[in-house]
Motif scaffolding. Sequence first.
Motif, PDB file in Angstrom:
ATOM      1  N   VAL A  53      -3.344  -4.190 -17.123  1.00  0.00           N
ATOM      2  CA  VAL A  53      -4.303  -5.111 -17.738  1.00  0.00           C
ATOM      3  C   VAL A  53      -3.690  -5.811 -18.941  1.00  0.00           C
ATOM      4  N   GLY A  61      -3.676  -8.964 -17.050  1.00  0.00           N
ATOM      5  CA  GLY A  61      -4.014  -8.494 -15.718  1.00  0.00           C
ATOM      6  C   GLY A  61      -5.363  -8.965 -15.217  1.00  0.00           C
ATOM      7  N   LEU A  62      -6.332  -9.105 -16.124  1.00  0.00           N
ATOM      8  CA  LEU A  62      -7.646  -9.598 -15.702  1.00  0.00           C
ATOM      9  C   LEU A  62      -7.549 -11.034 -15.185  1.00  0.00           C
ATOM     10  N   CYS A  65      -5.874 -10.921 -11.797  1.00  0.00           N
ATOM     11  CA  CYS A  65      -6.805 -10.409 -10.794  1.00  0.00           C
ATOM     12  C   CYS A  65      -7.801 -11.491 -10.369  1.00  0.00           C
ATOM     13  N   LEU A  81      -6.351  -1.921 -11.102  1.00  0.00           N
ATOM     14  CA  LEU A  81      -6.016  -2.187 -12.494  1.00  0.00           C
ATOM     15  C   LEU A  81      -5.525  -0.908 -13.161  1.00  0.00           C
ATOM     16  N   THR A  83      -4.724   0.659 -16.953  1.00  0.00           N
ATOM     17  CA  THR A  83      -4.970   0.365 -18.354  1.00  0.00           C
ATOM     18  C   THR A  83      -5.216   1.605 -19.178  1.00  0.00           C
ATOM     19  N   GLY A  94     -13.095  -5.405 -15.625  1.00  0.00           N
ATOM     20  CA  GLY A  94     -12.241  -5.233 -14.446  1.00  0.00           C
ATOM     21  C   GLY A  94     -13.006  -5.478 -13.155  1.00  0.00           C
ATOM     22  N   ALA A  99     -11.453  -6.391  -9.401  1.00  0.00           N
ATOM     23  CA  ALA A  99     -10.631  -5.206  -9.121  1.00  0.00           C
ATOM     24  C   ALA A  99     -11.320  -4.277  -8.126  1.00  0.00           C
ATOM     25  N   TYR A 102      -9.685   1.224 -10.605  1.00  0.00           N
ATOM     26  CA  TYR A 102      -9.351   1.197 -12.023  1.00  0.00           C
ATOM     27  C   TYR A 102      -8.728   2.548 -12.366  1.00  0.00           C
TER      28      TYR A 102
END
Length: 120
Positions: A53, A61-62, A65, A81, A83, A94, A99, A102
């Motif tokens: 992330v 990363g968000l 994604c 993800l 993080t 997320g 995503a 997670y």
Amino acid sequence: MKRVLIVEDQAEIRELIRVTLEFENFDIHEAASGAEGLEAAHRLLPDLILLDVMMPGGMDGLQVCKTVKADARLRRCKVILLTGRTQKDDRTAGTQAGADAYLVKPFSPLEVLTAVQRLI
């Protein structure tokens, strides 16, 4: 053979994930930044992306994604993800980004493998 892309700015974490997945039948690729990861995703069309992330370089990363999930060619790609953020708002962000799973750092190799096998 399923194609997996690891997008993580920390080389040690990329290596840990790669070594974990090498024992399975995966075609593994790596990227060290969000922009590099997105370019690799467009080129490789992976089945799964393990995506950090928080990455330097302007694209986190968000954002990656959201871009992947909005792209018709990449939409079927699963995203996990990775993080250190554990707050409810972080998980919500997320999920809103699209995503599929997670994982909170630090994670074990078994957690990574279990999450990957569950999704692909």
